[in-house]
Design a protein around this motif. Sequence first.
Motif, PDB file in Angstrom:
ATOM      1  N   GLU A 106      30.131  40.879  23.909  1.00  0.00           N
ATOM      2  CA  GLU A 106      29.077  39.741  23.441  1.00  0.00           C
ATOM      3  C   GLU A 106      29.801  38.428  23.382  1.00  0.00           C
ATOM      4  O   GLU A 106      29.709  37.557  24.030  1.00  0.00           O
ATOM      5  CB  GLU A 106      28.194  40.069  22.688  1.00  0.00           C
ATOM      6  N   LYS A 107      30.915  38.715  22.622  1.00  0.00           N
ATOM      7  CA  LYS A 107      31.577  37.475  22.352  1.00  0.00           C
ATOM      8  C   LYS A 107      32.319  36.717  23.334  1.00  0.00           C
ATOM      9  O   LYS A 107      32.353  35.514  23.481  1.00  0.00           O
ATOM     10  CB  LYS A 107      32.624  37.695  21.261  1.00  0.00           C
ATOM     11  N   SER A 108      32.704  37.521  24.275  1.00  0.00           N
ATOM     12  CA  SER A 108      33.489  37.579  25.549  1.00  0.00           C
ATOM     13  C   SER A 108      32.737  37.195  26.873  1.00  0.00           C
ATOM     14  O   SER A 108      33.481  37.042  27.891  1.00  0.00           O
ATOM     15  CB  SER A 108      34.723  37.915  25.863  1.00  0.00           C
ATOM     16  N   HIS A 109      31.419  37.188  26.833  1.00  0.00           N
ATOM     17  CA  HIS A 109      30.609  37.355  27.752  1.00  0.00           C
ATOM     18  C   HIS A 109      30.992  36.468  28.955  1.00  0.00           C
ATOM     19  O   HIS A 109      31.071  36.597  30.164  1.00  0.00           O
ATOM     20  CB  HIS A 109      29.242  37.445  27.580  1.00  0.00           C
ATOM     21  N   ALA A 110      30.753  35.091  28.561  1.00  0.00           N
ATOM     22  CA  ALA A 110      30.880  33.950  29.578  1.00  0.00           C
ATOM     23  C   ALA A 110      32.368  33.985  30.059  1.00  0.00           C
ATOM     24  O   ALA A 110      32.557  33.781  31.353  1.00  0.00           O
ATOM     25  CB  ALA A 110      30.636  32.488  28.655  1.00  0.00           C
ATOM     26  N   PHE A 111      33.297  34.236  29.230  1.00  0.00           N
ATOM     27  CA  PHE A 111      34.679  34.217  29.789  1.00  0.00           C
ATOM     28  C   PHE A 111      35.040  35.484  30.859  1.00  0.00           C
ATOM     29  O   PHE A 111      35.452  35.244  31.708  1.00  0.00           O
ATOM     30  CB  PHE A 111      35.513  34.285  28.814  1.00  0.00           C
ATOM     31  N   LEU A 112      34.437  36.586  30.462  1.00  0.00           N
ATOM     32  CA  LEU A 112      34.618  37.926  31.391  1.00  0.00           C
ATOM     33  C   LEU A 112      33.642  37.656  32.637  1.00  0.00           C
ATOM     34  O   LEU A 112      34.117  37.836  33.652  1.00  0.00           O
ATOM     35  CB  LEU A 112      34.160  39.072  30.555  1.00  0.00           C
ATOM     36  N   GLU A 113      32.331  37.075  32.595  1.00  0.00           N
ATOM     37  CA  GLU A 113      31.649  36.846  33.742  1.00  0.00           C
ATOM     38  C   GLU A 113      32.522  35.734  34.573  1.00  0.00           C
ATOM     39  O   GLU A 113      32.618  36.178  35.796  1.00  0.00           O
ATOM     40  CB  GLU A 113      30.514  36.275  33.311  1.00  0.00           C
ATOM     41  N   ASN A 114      32.919  34.657  34.250  1.00  0.00           N
ATOM     42  CA  ASN A 114      33.759  33.797  35.020  1.00  0.00           C
ATOM     43  C   ASN A 114      34.953  34.458  35.498  1.00  0.00           C
ATOM     44  O   ASN A 114      35.262  34.316  36.831  1.00  0.00           O
ATOM     45  CB  ASN A 114      34.142  32.732  34.306  1.00  0.00           C
ATOM     46  N   LEU A 115      35.677  35.398  34.783  1.00  0.00           N
ATOM     47  CA  LEU A 115      36.803  36.064  35.408  1.00  0.00           C
ATOM     48  C   LEU A 115      36.599  37.067  36.572  1.00  0.00           C
ATOM     49  O   LEU A 115      37.251  37.175  37.480  1.00  0.00           O
ATOM     50  CB  LEU A 115      37.678  36.592  34.166  1.00  0.00           C
ATOM     51  N   LEU A 116      35.530  37.838  36.183  1.00  0.00           N
ATOM     52  CA  LEU A 116      35.025  38.782  37.133  1.00  0.00           C
ATOM     53  C   LEU A 116      34.620  38.118  38.502  1.00  0.00           C
ATOM     54  O   LEU A 116      34.970  38.642  39.402  1.00  0.00           O
ATOM     55  CB  LEU A 116      33.837  39.508  36.450  1.00  0.00           C
ATOM     56  N   ALA A 117      34.204  36.915  38.532  1.00  0.00           N
ATOM     57  CA  ALA A 117      33.455  36.253  39.511  1.00  0.00           C
ATOM     58  C   ALA A 117      34.883  35.853  40.354  1.00  0.00           C
ATOM     59  O   ALA A 117      35.070  35.831  41.572  1.00  0.00           O
ATOM     60  CB  ALA A 117      32.986  35.149  39.491  1.00  0.00           C
ATOM     61  N   LYS A 118      35.943  35.472  39.716  1.00  0.00           N
ATOM     62  CA  LYS A 118      37.266  34.834  40.329  1.00  0.00           C
ATOM     63  C   LYS A 118      37.979  36.351  40.954  1.00  0.00           C
ATOM     64  O   LYS A 118      38.630  35.982  42.085  1.00  0.00           O
ATOM     65  CB  LYS A 118      38.054  34.292  39.158  1.00  0.00           C
ATOM     66  N   VAL A 119      37.854  37.247  40.484  1.00  0.00           N
ATOM     67  CA  VAL A 119      38.861  38.492  40.942  1.00  0.00           C
ATOM     68  C   VAL A 119      37.990  39.218  41.790  1.00  0.00           C
ATOM     69  O   VAL A 119      38.470  40.331  42.442  1.00  0.00           O
ATOM     70  CB  VAL A 119      39.340  39.423  39.720  1.00  0.00           C
ATOM     71  N   SER A 120      36.657  38.927  42.078  1.00  0.00           N
ATOM     72  CA  SER A 120      35.908  39.797  43.029  1.00  0.00           C
ATOM     73  C   SER A 120      36.274  39.900  44.459  1.00  0.00           C
ATOM     74  O   SER A 120      36.857  38.820  44.950  1.00  0.00           O
ATOM     75  CB  SER A 120      34.407  39.248  43.223  1.00  0.00           C
ATOM     76  N   GLY A 121      36.636  41.163  44.663  1.00  0.00           N
ATOM     77  CA  GLY A 121      37.194  41.306  46.122  1.00  0.00           C
ATOM     78  C   GLY A 121      38.749  41.191  46.275  1.00  0.00           C
ATOM     79  O   GLY A 121      39.034  41.392  47.456  1.00  0.00           O
ATOM     80  N   LYS A 122      39.431  41.110  45.157  1.00  0.00           N
ATOM     81  CA  LYS A 122      40.798  40.926  45.079  1.00  0.00           C
ATOM     82  C   LYS A 122      41.524  42.092  44.630  1.00  0.00           C
ATOM     83  O   LYS A 122      40.914  42.845  43.885  1.00  0.00           O
ATOM     84  CB  LYS A 122      41.248  39.553  44.231  1.00  0.00           C
ATOM     85  N   ILE A 123      42.840  42.411  44.909  1.00  0.00           N
ATOM     86  CA  ILE A 123      43.591  43.682  44.506  1.00  0.00           C
ATOM     87  C   ILE A 123      44.997  42.898  43.754  1.00  0.00           C
ATOM     88  O   ILE A 123      45.550  42.252  44.186  1.00  0.00           O
ATOM     89  CB  ILE A 123      43.714  44.539  45.742  1.00  0.00           C
ATOM     90  N   GLU A 124      45.368  43.788  42.709  1.00  0.00           N
ATOM     91  CA  GLU A 124      46.429  43.080  42.125  1.00  0.00           C
ATOM     92  C   GLU A 124      47.362  44.396  42.371  1.00  0.00           C
ATOM     93  O   GLU A 124      46.937  45.500  42.082  1.00  0.00           O
ATOM     94  CB  GLU A 124      46.390  43.048  40.524  1.00  0.00           C
ATOM     95  N   MET A 125      48.691  44.363  42.595  1.00  0.00           N
ATOM     96  CA  MET A 125      49.472  45.236  42.593  1.00  0.00           C
ATOM     97  C   MET A 125      50.862  44.820  41.879  1.00  0.00           C
ATOM     98  O   MET A 125      51.297  44.012  41.740  1.00  0.00           O
ATOM     99  CB  MET A 125      49.937  45.418  44.065  1.00  0.00           C
ATOM    100  N   ASN A 126      51.480  45.857  41.074  1.00  0.00           N
ATOM    101  CA  ASN A 126      52.478  45.786  40.342  1.00  0.00           C
ATOM    102  C   ASN A 126      53.586  46.938  40.725  1.00  0.00           C
ATOM    103  O   ASN A 126      52.986  48.139  41.126  1.00  0.00           O
ATOM    104  CB  ASN A 126      52.174  45.970  38.778  1.00  0.00           C
ATOM    105  N   VAL A 127      54.715  46.584  40.956  1.00  0.00           N
ATOM    106  CA  VAL A 127      55.639  47.634  41.097  1.00  0.00           C
ATOM    107  C   VAL A 127      56.632  47.708  40.238  1.00  0.00           C
ATOM    108  O   VAL A 127      57.308  46.604  39.842  1.00  0.00           O
ATOM    109  CB  VAL A 127      56.354  47.086  42.773  1.00  0.00           C
ATOM    110  N   VAL A 128      56.981  48.761  39.640  1.00  0.00           N
ATOM    111  CA  VAL A 128      58.008  49.024  38.669  1.00  0.00           C
ATOM    112  C   VAL A 128      58.896  50.205  39.296  1.00  0.00           C
ATOM    113  O   VAL A 128      58.615  50.993  40.006  1.00  0.00           O
ATOM    114  CB  VAL A 128      57.501  49.456  37.418  1.00  0.00           C
ATOM    115  N   ALA A 129      60.256  49.841  39.389  1.00  0.00           N
ATOM    116  CA  ALA A 129      61.154  50.849  39.896  1.00  0.00           C
ATOM    117  C   ALA A 129      62.338  50.830  38.973  1.00  0.00           C
ATOM    118  O   ALA A 129      62.655  50.058  38.300  1.00  0.00           O
ATOM    119  CB  ALA A 129      61.687  50.211  41.439  1.00  0.00           C
ATOM    120  N   THR A 130      62.876  52.322  39.097  1.00  0.00           N
ATOM    121  CA  THR A 130      64.109  52.546  38.398  1.00  0.00           C
ATOM    122  C   THR A 130      64.980  53.108  39.657  1.00  0.00           C
ATOM    123  O   THR A 130      64.707  53.753  40.400  1.00  0.00           O
ATOM    124  CB  THR A 130      63.781  53.604  37.178  1.00  0.00           C
ATOM    125  N   TRP A 131      66.440  53.123  38.919  1.00  0.00           N
ATOM    126  CA  TRP A 131      67.215  53.316  40.191  1.00  0.00           C
ATOM    127  C   TRP A 131      68.083  54.757  39.481  1.00  0.00           C
ATOM    128  O   TRP A 131      68.500  54.611  38.116  1.00  0.00           O
ATOM    129  CB  TRP A 131      68.169  52.566  40.727  1.00  0.00           C
TER     130      TRP A 131
END
Length: 189
Positions: A106-131
């Motif tokens: 409820e407190k973050s609704h406007a912020f979350l709604e805006n952020l969800l619109a920005k990331v819609s259809g996008k994919i984030e990838m993070n790679v972590v590796a150790t040797w």
Amino acid sequence: PIELKRKTMSVKEKYIFAVVASQGETDDSILKEIGVEAVAFNNILAIVKDEAVLDYTQLPNDQLATHLLSHQQVIEKLMAKGYSAVLPMKLGEYAPNADAILALLEKSHAFLENLLAKVSGKIEMNVVATWSDFNTVLMQVAGSDEITALKEEIAQKPEGPSLEDQLKVGVMVKKGIDESRLLSMGKGE
């Protein structure tokens, strides 16, 4: 964010996987199929599950990897079921109950709604590796005084490099590689 500041307990709290935009009437059946539930405020859902509180900083690496994989699989299932706007939470985010999550939504609704619109259809990838041969990799990429100094400090440890040490050097190496890449791009190479 809701911070985890407790040791492992048998108490169950709401583990938060992600925040998504609602798909409407189909939400309940989709989420039940995945094995999670939602705390909803208007058109935004926090995807949660009742789980025992864990202190992820104290888990052995194999158990941590298992929990990370489970966390990621829920997020992947959400995307596979048509949720095109997914804000994944970091591993180990808990809330004491649904009311705490509802207040946050409820407190973050406007912020979350805006952020969800920005990331819609996008994919984030993070790679972590150790040797497995950490020293050889360091020798190949280490050129800066900062990396060399950290490598020497780590080499003095009788137990060898910890995962934290490896990640710290990895971040430094990545930064160096990125800087080199940017320099070479600037030269037209």
